[in-house]
Design an enzyme around this catalytic site. Sequence first.
Site, PDB file in Angstrom:
ATOM      1  N   LYS A   1      35.997 -43.375   3.044  1.00  0.00           N
ATOM      2  CA  LYS A   1      37.166 -42.515   3.264  1.00  0.00           C
ATOM      3  C   LYS A   1      38.249 -43.256   4.069  1.00  0.00           C
ATOM      4  CE  LYS A   1      38.143 -37.893   5.119  1.00  0.00           C
ATOM      5  NZ  LYS A   1      37.485 -36.722   5.719  1.00  0.00           N
TER       6      LYS A   1
ATOM      7  N   GLU B   1      41.578 -30.135   6.682  1.00  0.00           N
ATOM      8  CA  GLU B   1      40.373 -29.840   7.469  1.00  0.00           C
ATOM      9  C   GLU B   1      40.635 -28.864   8.618  1.00  0.00           C
ATOM     10  OE1 GLU B   1      39.105 -33.852   8.289  1.00  0.00           O
ATOM     11  OE2 GLU B   1      38.596 -34.178   6.191  1.00  0.00           O
TER      12      GLU B   1
ATOM     13  N   ASP C   1      33.169 -30.462   2.572  1.00  0.00           N
ATOM     14  CA  ASP C   1      33.807 -31.283   3.591  1.00  0.00           C
ATOM     15  C   ASP C   1      33.387 -32.719   3.296  1.00  0.00           C
ATOM     16  OD1 ASP C   1      34.576 -32.682   5.819  1.00  0.00           O
ATOM     17  OD2 ASP C   1      33.291 -31.610   7.227  1.00  0.00           O
TER      18      ASP C   1
ATOM     19  N   ASP D   1      40.723 -31.887  16.032  1.00  0.00           N
ATOM     20  CA  ASP D   1      39.770 -32.367  15.015  1.00  0.00           C
ATOM     21  C   ASP D   1      39.618 -33.884  15.117  1.00  0.00           C
ATOM     22  OD1 ASP D   1      38.332 -33.034  12.776  1.00  0.00           O
ATOM     23  OD2 ASP D   1      39.687 -32.085  11.339  1.00  0.00           O
TER      24      ASP D   1
END
Length: 530
Positions: free
Chosen positions: A71, A172, A9, A194
């Site tokens: 990211k 994810e 992850d 999420d």
Amino acid sequence: MGNIAIGIDLGTTNSCVALVEDGAPRVVPNLWGDRLHASVAFFGEDGQVIVGNEAKRQVILNPGRTIWSVKRIIGRKSFSAEVKKAQAICAYEIVEGPNHAVRIAIDGKLLSPEEISAYILYEMKKLASEYLGEEVTDAVVTVPAYFNDNQRQATQDAGRIAGLGVMRMINEPTAAALAYGYGRDLRQRVAIYDLGGGTFDLSILEIDGDIFEVLGTSGDSYLGGDDFDLRLLSHLADRFFNDYGVNIRNNKFNLQKLREACEEAKKLFSTHEEVLISIPDVFEDELGNMQLEYLVTREEFNSLVMDLVQKSFKVCDEALYAARCTVQDLDGVILVGGPTRLPIVREAVGYYFGRTPDTSLNPDEVVALGAAIHAAGLKQSSSHTSSTHAVPAHLLDVTPLSLQIATVGGYTERIIERNTPVPIERSKIFTTVRDGQERVHIRVYQGESNREEENVLLGEFIFSGFRLGYRGEVQIEVTFAIDANGLVHVTARDMETNKRQQITITLSSSLSEDEIQRIMVDNQDGLAPA
Ligand code: AMP
């Protein structure tokens, strides 16, 4: 090739690596027992690179050499709002590279976001290899469901630079659903809420035994826990200015200290009714130090972030609509990502969905565990061994964004609608608009607007070499495909001669193939975090 593949992850704030051992997925800790590792890389003056929680400690001491939240900018263009935002808050230097790519400048050397992510991936690979006592090379890496092709391609390149064979990139929320439902023989329809550091995704999945089918997904790549930190930061900076006439925002180093303190405080609001935020040297200059000390209640914090939480429900509405269902059709709501530990988020989610969300899974680890389960399944299918463990699950995902092409006058036309199951392939016939036209120029976009400039340009290509003819005579078939990784591929074919051209979407990664090869060669002695 080893027998074990890992799940990674690669988070905005933290990363986590997991693997399946004796049929059970588990997180790999580092030597100090940490299960989460800050997605931070520190570049020392001596050339040493440190990655993870130790690197995070350098954020305040060496802000210009400590790279975090990469990211948020990977796969984005230098003119994008997200990059501008990062430039305003990051103490490290973000500059423009070739083709509007983003680069990070350290000691005059330019690094791409892909290289920084590669250091983090390499660290995860190293942890797993040390744990197993053998080198691990294969991995499943997760990406936010809402990542576009540019962001996915850049993430895949980061994996290559790190020396990883990225077997698959999975979304994810899909990984989270896998960790939730795998091996439990469930028949359920669930929502995965999420909320990460920088992005928010809502996916609706149907779990039927070992089949995990995404019915609909939507997301906001500008909404995450970091925005909560910024709200608190803004509030405290204003308060400090009103009380002492000093603007902390004017100095990036002081701002960084405040940002760190705000993130810590935000996390404490998960368990505390009030938090004392105290920074002894929040402002330093030749006249001396100034201290910041404010007590903030959870209620105050909640009022600062309430609209951000509410913003997530607009995305939930869209995902439910795409999945053609209502909250009454759901059997459960699963929380993923650190900010879902906040009571304000849990309560609001409970209210919206009309049920208490499932909190049985660790929101920080569930994605890596799901990725590890998928990695083990893929490994088993490829090695054709039979085992009672890790029966491959079937993941049926969708594309989160529509794929479009530019037409005339700045407008676009949809080729593949968002929420279409992937892999998918669609063809379209193009023709010439002028007599004797020698080439056609095709621009490919992702997004929902019918205006070119409001979508993200994935790439453009020119198809030529066909017979010259009157307008409308030449026919070119262009095939647009989205694979199981969510990556876009385009091929063009002259229907008369059958001449084909495989088109690489040139702008997809900020790195050219040559640059990737060069970085890999330069790092042959190890992309070597200390
Ligand atoms: P990611 O690494 O993308 O999963 O995001 C991590 C985010 O979760 C960051 O914004 C963290 O500040 C946030 N976070 C982690 N733990 C907590 C917590 N206990 N309460 C609130 N937010 C948290």
